[in-house]
Write a protein that holds these residues in place. Structure first.
Motif, PDB file in Angstrom:
ATOM      1  N   THR A  43       2.062  11.292   0.884  1.00  0.00           N
ATOM      2  CA  THR A  43       2.334  12.114  -0.292  1.00  0.00           C
ATOM      3  C   THR A  43       3.759  11.943  -0.803  1.00  0.00           C
ATOM      4  O   THR A  43       3.982  11.805  -2.004  1.00  0.00           O
ATOM      5  N   THR A  44       4.749  11.922   0.090  1.00  0.00           N
ATOM      6  CA  THR A  44       6.140  11.730  -0.326  1.00  0.00           C
ATOM      7  C   THR A  44       6.321  10.350  -0.940  1.00  0.00           C
ATOM      8  O   THR A  44       6.953  10.200  -1.989  1.00  0.00           O
ATOM      9  N   ARG A  45       5.739   9.344  -0.295  1.00  0.00           N
ATOM     10  CA  ARG A  45       5.832   7.967  -0.806  1.00  0.00           C
ATOM     11  C   ARG A  45       5.149   7.867  -2.167  1.00  0.00           C
ATOM     12  O   ARG A  45       5.658   7.225  -3.080  1.00  0.00           O
ATOM     13  N   LEU A  46       4.018   8.541  -2.322  1.00  0.00           N
ATOM     14  CA  LEU A  46       3.310   8.538  -3.598  1.00  0.00           C
ATOM     15  C   LEU A  46       4.180   9.128  -4.697  1.00  0.00           C
ATOM     16  O   LEU A  46       4.280   8.571  -5.784  1.00  0.00           O
ATOM     17  N   ALA A  47       4.845  10.238  -4.419  1.00  0.00           N
ATOM     18  CA  ALA A  47       5.716  10.870  -5.414  1.00  0.00           C
ATOM     19  C   ALA A  47       6.844   9.922  -5.823  1.00  0.00           C
ATOM     20  O   ALA A  47       7.199   9.838  -7.008  1.00  0.00           O
ATOM     21  N   GLU A  48       7.397   9.193  -4.874  1.00  0.00           N
ATOM     22  CA  GLU A  48       8.460   8.226  -5.184  1.00  0.00           C
ATOM     23  C   GLU A  48       7.943   7.102  -6.069  1.00  0.00           C
ATOM     24  O   GLU A  48       8.604   6.705  -7.040  1.00  0.00           O
ATOM     25  N   GLY A  70      -1.783   7.574 -18.121  1.00  0.00           N
ATOM     26  CA  GLY A  70      -1.442   8.950 -18.470  1.00  0.00           C
ATOM     27  C   GLY A  70      -1.242   9.918 -17.323  1.00  0.00           C
ATOM     28  O   GLY A  70      -0.801  11.045 -17.535  1.00  0.00           O
ATOM     29  N   ALA A  71      -1.549   9.522 -16.103  1.00  0.00           N
ATOM     30  CA  ALA A  71      -1.328  10.417 -14.964  1.00  0.00           C
ATOM     31  C   ALA A  71       0.172  10.516 -14.692  1.00  0.00           C
ATOM     32  O   ALA A  71       0.874   9.506 -14.717  1.00  0.00           O
ATOM     33  N   CYS A  72       0.668  11.722 -14.457  1.00  0.00           N
ATOM     34  CA  CYS A  72       2.106  11.845 -14.215  1.00  0.00           C
ATOM     35  C   CYS A  72       2.451  12.767 -13.050  1.00  0.00           C
ATOM     36  O   CYS A  72       3.623  13.040 -12.829  1.00  0.00           O
ATOM     37  N   THR A  73       1.476  13.231 -12.315  1.00  0.00           N
ATOM     38  CA  THR A  73       1.743  14.046 -11.137  1.00  0.00           C
ATOM     39  C   THR A  73       0.988  13.463  -9.947  1.00  0.00           C
ATOM     40  O   THR A  73       0.048  12.674 -10.112  1.00  0.00           O
ATOM     41  N   VAL A  74       1.393  13.889  -8.765  1.00  0.00           N
ATOM     42  CA  VAL A  74       0.708  13.446  -7.551  1.00  0.00           C
ATOM     43  C   VAL A  74      -0.769  13.822  -7.630  1.00  0.00           C
ATOM     44  O   VAL A  74      -1.648  13.004  -7.356  1.00  0.00           O
ATOM     45  N   ARG A  75      -1.044  15.045  -8.026  1.00  0.00           N
ATOM     46  CA  ARG A  75      -2.432  15.505  -8.107  1.00  0.00           C
ATOM     47  C   ARG A  75      -3.238  14.654  -9.089  1.00  0.00           C
ATOM     48  O   ARG A  75      -4.371  14.268  -8.810  1.00  0.00           O
ATOM     49  N   GLN A  76      -2.665  14.343 -10.262  1.00  0.00           N
ATOM     50  CA  GLN A  76      -3.380  13.544 -11.262  1.00  0.00           C
ATOM     51  C   GLN A  76      -3.640  12.131 -10.767  1.00  0.00           C
ATOM     52  O   GLN A  76      -4.726  11.578 -10.988  1.00  0.00           O
ATOM     53  N   VAL A  77      -2.669  11.537 -10.100  1.00  0.00           N
ATOM     54  CA  VAL A  77      -2.856  10.180  -9.576  1.00  0.00           C
ATOM     55  C   VAL A  77      -3.904  10.184  -8.469  1.00  0.00           C
ATOM     56  O   VAL A  77      -4.781   9.317  -8.435  1.00  0.00           O
ATOM     57  N   LYS A  78      -3.847  11.177  -7.588  1.00  0.00           N
ATOM     58  CA  LYS A  78      -4.852  11.256  -6.520  1.00  0.00           C
ATOM     59  C   LYS A  78      -6.253  11.378  -7.106  1.00  0.00           C
ATOM     60  O   LYS A  78      -7.187  10.719  -6.653  1.00  0.00           O
ATOM     61  N   TYR A  81       0.823  -1.206   0.000  1.00  0.00           N
ATOM     62  CA  TYR A  81       0.000   0.000   0.000  1.00  0.00           C
ATOM     63  C   TYR A  81       0.860   1.260   0.000  1.00  0.00           C
ATOM     64  O   TYR A  81       1.830   1.353   0.726  1.00  0.00           O
ATOM     65  N   VAL A  82       0.478   2.205  -0.832  1.00  0.00           N
ATOM     66  CA  VAL A  82       1.087   3.525  -0.833  1.00  0.00           C
ATOM     67  C   VAL A  82       0.335   4.391   0.171  1.00  0.00           C
ATOM     68  O   VAL A  82       0.922   5.179   0.899  1.00  0.00           O
ATOM     69  N   CYS A  83      -0.982   4.226   0.213  1.00  0.00           N
ATOM     70  CA  CYS A  83      -1.837   4.994   1.125  1.00  0.00           C
ATOM     71  C   CYS A  83      -2.814   4.043   1.808  1.00  0.00           C
ATOM     72  O   CYS A  83      -3.685   3.469   1.154  1.00  0.00           O
ATOM     73  N   ILE A  84      -2.652   3.912   3.097  1.00  0.00           N
ATOM     74  CA  ILE A  84      -3.545   3.037   3.858  1.00  0.00           C
ATOM     75  C   ILE A  84      -4.910   3.695   4.019  1.00  0.00           C
ATOM     76  O   ILE A  84      -5.939   3.038   3.948  1.00  0.00           O
ATOM     77  N   CYS A  85      -4.939   5.020   4.218  1.00  0.00           N
ATOM     78  CA  CYS A  85      -6.210   5.732   4.421  1.00  0.00           C
ATOM     79  C   CYS A  85      -7.172   5.519   3.245  1.00  0.00           C
ATOM     80  O   CYS A  85      -8.383   5.443   3.429  1.00  0.00           O
ATOM     81  N   ASN A  86      -6.614   5.440   2.024  1.00  0.00           N
ATOM     82  CA  ASN A  86      -7.435   5.301   0.818  1.00  0.00           C
ATOM     83  C   ASN A  86      -7.305   3.922   0.162  1.00  0.00           C
ATOM     84  O   ASN A  86      -7.850   3.701  -0.913  1.00  0.00           O
ATOM     85  N   ALA A  87      -6.566   3.019   0.808  1.00  0.00           N
ATOM     86  CA  ALA A  87      -6.350   1.666   0.295  1.00  0.00           C
ATOM     87  C   ALA A  87      -5.863   1.676  -1.149  1.00  0.00           C
ATOM     88  O   ALA A  87      -6.354   0.951  -2.008  1.00  0.00           O
ATOM     89  N   VAL A  88      -4.838   2.518  -1.418  1.00  0.00           N
ATOM     90  CA  VAL A  88      -4.256   2.626  -2.752  1.00  0.00           C
ATOM     91  C   VAL A  88      -2.918   1.891  -2.750  1.00  0.00           C
ATOM     92  O   VAL A  88      -2.041   2.179  -1.935  1.00  0.00           O
ATOM     93  N   SER A  89      -2.778   0.946  -3.678  1.00  0.00           N
ATOM     94  CA  SER A  89      -1.560   0.144  -3.753  1.00  0.00           C
ATOM     95  C   SER A  89      -0.607   0.690  -4.806  1.00  0.00           C
ATOM     96  O   SER A  89      -0.977   1.529  -5.630  1.00  0.00           O
ATOM     97  N   GLU A  90       0.614   0.174  -4.800  1.00  0.00           N
ATOM     98  CA  GLU A  90       1.579   0.547  -5.837  1.00  0.00           C
ATOM     99  C   GLU A  90       1.035   0.173  -7.207  1.00  0.00           C
ATOM    100  O   GLU A  90       1.217   0.908  -8.171  1.00  0.00           O
ATOM    101  N   GLY A  91       0.367  -0.946  -7.299  1.00  0.00           N
ATOM    102  CA  GLY A  91      -0.230  -1.371  -8.568  1.00  0.00           C
ATOM    103  C   GLY A  91      -1.246  -0.367  -9.073  1.00  0.00           C
ATOM    104  O   GLY A  91      -1.305  -0.080 -10.270  1.00  0.00           O
TER     105      GLY A  91
END
Length: 69
Positions: free
Chosen positions: A42-47, A21-29, A2-12
């Protein structure tokens, strides 16, 4: 993982967003339907986005090289 536990978003999930096509933190969110949470991811998401973009670029490069051969 998981990249974000609060939103259950995984690396996959992040890799799928980048592939779409998303290439920024904002677009992925936005693509993941991210809701505000603790913010510690947020930092982990950017990585993860950076690694996903690099993977995408390498795959495109390999395809281009094999097509040219």
């Amino acid at each position: 993982m998981y990249v974000c536990i609060c939103n259950a978003v995984s690396e996959g999930d992040v890799h799928d967003c980048v592939a779409a096509g998303a290439c920024t933190v904002r677009q992925v969110k936005k693509a993941c339907g991210w809701k505000p949470g603790c913010g510690s991811c947020t930092t982990r998401l950017a990585e993860v986005i950076g690694r996903a973009r690099l993977t995408e670029a390498l795959q495109v490069s390999e395809v281009s090289e094999s097509s040219a051969a």
